[in-house]
Enzyme design. Sequence first.
Site, mmCIF file in Angstrom:
data_model
loop_
_atom_site.group_PDB
_atom_site.id
_atom_site.type_symbol
_atom_site.label_atom_id
_atom_site.label_comp_id
_atom_site.label_asym_id
_atom_site.label_seq_id
_atom_site.Cartn_x
_atom_site.Cartn_y
_atom_site.Cartn_z
ATOM 1 N N ASP A 294 97.419 51.335 124.750
ATOM 2 C CA ASP A 294 97.972 50.070 125.229
ATOM 3 C C ASP A 294 98.801 49.336 124.175
ATOM 4 O O ASP A 294 99.581 48.458 124.520
ATOM 5 C CB ASP A 294 96.850 49.170 125.753
ATOM 6 C CG ASP A 294 96.364 49.644 127.124
ATOM 7 O OD1 ASP A 294 97.065 50.456 127.760
ATOM 8 O OD2 ASP A 294 95.286 49.212 127.561
ATOM 9 N N GLY A 296 100.602 51.278 121.498
ATOM 10 C CA GLY A 296 101.741 52.138 121.194
ATOM 11 C C GLY A 296 102.541 52.589 122.397
ATOM 12 O O GLY A 296 103.718 52.939 122.274
ATOM 13 N N GLU A 297 101.914 52.639 123.581
ATOM 14 C CA GLU A 297 102.645 53.093 124.764
ATOM 15 C C GLU A 297 103.113 51.930 125.644
ATOM 16 O O GLU A 297 104.075 52.066 126.394
ATOM 17 C CB GLU A 297 101.765 54.049 125.585
ATOM 18 C CG GLU A 297 101.563 55.380 124.862
ATOM 19 C CD GLU A 297 100.661 56.355 125.614
ATOM 20 O OE1 GLU A 297 100.800 57.558 125.408
ATOM 21 O OE2 GLU A 297 99.803 55.902 126.403
ATOM 22 N N ARG A 302 104.521 43.100 123.775
ATOM 23 C CA ARG A 302 105.470 43.153 124.906
ATOM 24 C C ARG A 302 104.834 42.685 126.206
ATOM 25 O O ARG A 302 105.509 42.186 127.092
ATOM 26 C CB ARG A 302 105.973 44.595 125.107
ATOM 27 C CG ARG A 302 106.789 45.136 123.960
ATOM 28 C CD ARG A 302 107.657 46.301 124.403
ATOM 29 N NE ARG A 302 106.920 47.360 125.080
ATOM 30 C CZ ARG A 302 107.497 48.352 125.757
ATOM 31 N NH1 ARG A 302 108.809 48.421 125.835
ATOM 32 N NH2 ARG A 302 106.779 49.284 126.335
ATOM 33 N N ASN A 377 96.522 46.929 134.983
ATOM 34 C CA ASN A 377 95.417 46.281 135.703
ATOM 35 C C ASN A 377 94.551 45.402 134.802
ATOM 36 O O ASN A 377 93.884 44.499 135.279
ATOM 37 C CB ASN A 377 94.548 47.336 136.399
ATOM 38 C CG ASN A 377 94.207 48.512 135.502
ATOM 39 O OD1 ASN A 377 95.103 49.195 134.984
ATOM 40 N ND2 ASN A 377 92.934 48.751 135.283
ATOM 41 N N TYR A 378 94.542 45.678 133.489
ATOM 42 C CA TYR A 378 93.618 44.992 132.582
ATOM 43 C C TYR A 378 94.257 43.820 131.853
ATOM 44 O O TYR A 378 95.450 43.827 131.586
ATOM 45 C CB TYR A 378 93.107 45.958 131.507
ATOM 46 C CG TYR A 378 91.725 46.490 131.819
ATOM 47 C CD1 TYR A 378 90.602 45.715 131.549
ATOM 48 C CD2 TYR A 378 91.539 47.733 132.384
ATOM 49 C CE1 TYR A 378 89.332 46.189 131.842
ATOM 50 C CE2 TYR A 378 90.280 48.215 132.681
ATOM 51 C CZ TYR A 378 89.181 47.442 132.408
ATOM 52 O OH TYR A 378 87.931 47.905 132.696
ATOM 53 N N TYR A 380 93.686 41.801 128.149
ATOM 54 C CA TYR A 380 93.027 41.790 126.846
ATOM 55 C C TYR A 380 93.378 40.497 126.136
ATOM 56 O O TYR A 380 94.553 40.233 125.880
ATOM 57 C CB TYR A 380 93.483 42.970 125.984
ATOM 58 C CG TYR A 380 93.178 44.312 126.612
ATOM 59 C CD1 TYR A 380 91.869 44.769 126.689
ATOM 60 C CD2 TYR A 380 94.198 45.099 127.140
ATOM 61 C CE1 TYR A 380 91.584 45.988 127.279
ATOM 62 C CE2 TYR A 380 93.910 46.319 127.734
ATOM 63 C CZ TYR A 380 92.611 46.759 127.800
ATOM 64 O OH TYR A 380 92.323 47.953 128.383
ATOM 65 N N GLU A 477 89.460 58.933 100.579
ATOM 66 C CA GLU A 477 89.656 58.797 102.024
ATOM 67 C C GLU A 477 88.737 59.688 102.857
ATOM 68 O O GLU A 477 88.257 59.286 103.904
ATOM 69 C CB GLU A 477 91.115 59.105 102.375
ATOM 70 C CG GLU A 477 92.071 58.009 101.928
ATOM 71 C CD GLU A 477 93.511 58.390 102.181
ATOM 72 O OE1 GLU A 477 93.951 59.437 101.665
ATOM 73 O OE2 GLU A 477 94.201 57.651 102.892
HETATM 74 CU CU LIG Z 1 87.041 48.894 131.377
#
Ligand SMILES: [Cu+2]
Length: 646
Positions: A294, A296-297, A302, A377-378, A380, A477
């Site tokens: 969500d 990077g794509e 945006r 649909n979500y 955040y 690392e």
């Molecule tokens: Cu969920």
Amino acid sequence: MTAHPLSLLHADEVAVAHEVLSAAGELTEGAAVVHIVLVEPTKEALAAWAPGDPVHRQLKALIVPGPELTMVELTIDVADRRIVDRRTIEGMRPALLMGESFLAILACHAHPEYQAALARRGITDTANVQIDPWPAGSFGYGVEEGRRIARCISFLRETEDDNGYARPIEGLIVHVDLGRGEVLEVIDHAPVGTEPIPLAPQGGRYTAEHNSPMRTDLRPVEITQPEGPSFTVDDNLVRWQKWSLRLGWDPYEGLILHQLTYDGRSILHRASISEMVVPYGDPGEVHGWKNAFDAGEWGLGRMTQSLTLGCDCLGEIHYVDAVMANEQGTPWVVPNAICMHEEDFGIGWKHVDLSTGHHEVRRSRRLVISHIATVGNYEYGFFWYLYLDGNIQLEVKLTGILSTQGVPVGGSTPFSNPIAPGLAAPVHQHLFCARLDLDVDGTENRVEEVQVEVLPTGPDNPWGNAFRPVATVLESEAGAQRDTDARSSRAWRVVNPNVTNHVGRPVGYKLVPTMATPTLLAQPDSSIAKRAGFARHNLWVTPYDPSEIRAAGEFPNQHEGGAGLPEWTAGDRNLVDTDVVLWYSFGVTHLPRPEDWPVMPVEYTGFLLAPFGFFDRNPALDVPPSPPGRCHIETDEADDPGSSCH
Ligand SMILES: [Cu+2]
């Protein structure tokens, strides 16, 4: 004139970039501007800059000239109005473009096979068919090589303003070449001769007029701040109590906190959500390919929404607009994208001296800096909180609507939960990765894993009760890819070995997993595990590199995987007494329930950064008591709702 090298991108600067790109012939017919962003100055450049120095800004533009996998990245000097760098990027896809996604929807609607699949399901009026383009993932389909793909799934609305997710048109997926606006394949998973899964019988409207009567016994809660808020905003510099920070914004990360200090002491150089992924757990062909990055794509910046006073935020609000570029390359301003306000947060500290009965209590208060993205649909919501006691918290609020699945009435699948008659929602995860460039009292830091160790019963532990703190330095690392462990209270402390507190210990801040958090559940050899490598561990640590910003790499869309953290950390770089960056992957595994429907009550996830020896004592000792009259205990008024503090 720009006030600071980290000032928010200004619409005039985007306009200059557009002018320069046009004049250079870069904005050809059919080209799309993916983004125009500020080239953030390096830490060294920022340290060298002093107020009054000239501010020389560069912007980076990413352009997709056509349907092929070629992108052009240009660096534009704003003051000189010229292109200073131009490079071609081959074989990568940008985030899904809004214009192309819209054309994909039109292409589906117009396709005869798609119309026939709808007709099989009794849908002949297609005006209210909702089509959601999804990122395609990477599953080795030969036809998709060299193309930018979306997989479109469909829902039926009864009316234009209906909740389409109530009626998934199950089993129908359209693969679209986004660059060419062409349908590649209409896949109907209900074979000819079989009955498609019927549309769910009930709607899912969540607006007030469809959920009446509304309850009538909620009395108003008014937040009043008669003297205004306690914070100031100058350009993008926010000051509140002893905190200071600069706001930043990115189309993918959304909100960025720059140069966060307390009492002039550095804590965080830069903090943001660098990536997030939503992998689904159903192995079938209809839902198994679903996994959306969500950030990077789609882009958390945006997809951000304008916020409204009294609804999204209460109190004395300061809003900040988000400035980006649209796909034509001209300024795109989202008004009121960032909301800042103060919140009372219950008690901050308290004690009653039982010998004297003396009572001391202080209120806790926090500065809230937030924005809310709608990704399909979500929703955040990203809420950064700064507290009077030096705590820094990120709370992510997950809400919006589940991704749904049509099932026979009374049915579900092993990989979904029923949420309404004929409607289920597949299991899935929401995994976020925060990039936290901590500079605790300076850039030279080290990271310790701190946890408790229990001792076996024996001569040193005769009563079997012993446990003690242990700290292990994460030296490089490879050994710094760690997972949470609630049983040992595991956390990670960033310390500065050059600065000690008054008990002779290095000053530090501790990353605390405040909630149980999963890692990625998909198998290590799965496509999604390769692409979302960051989510396979809760913690990663890297040495500072300004080019390492996004945990799954800059172009995760249809990427075959391996980019970002797994690639960067393969060199197993040293982490001791250097400039360290923490990457914390956290989130929720979502097993949907009926209460999540038709709109999901907020679910919370996040983490805390707490001072650990950064201060010599409780830094909130100097928070004054509440003024007399604001806080009183009067027994004869104990039942009076007008008493403000009991
Ligand atoms: Cu969920």
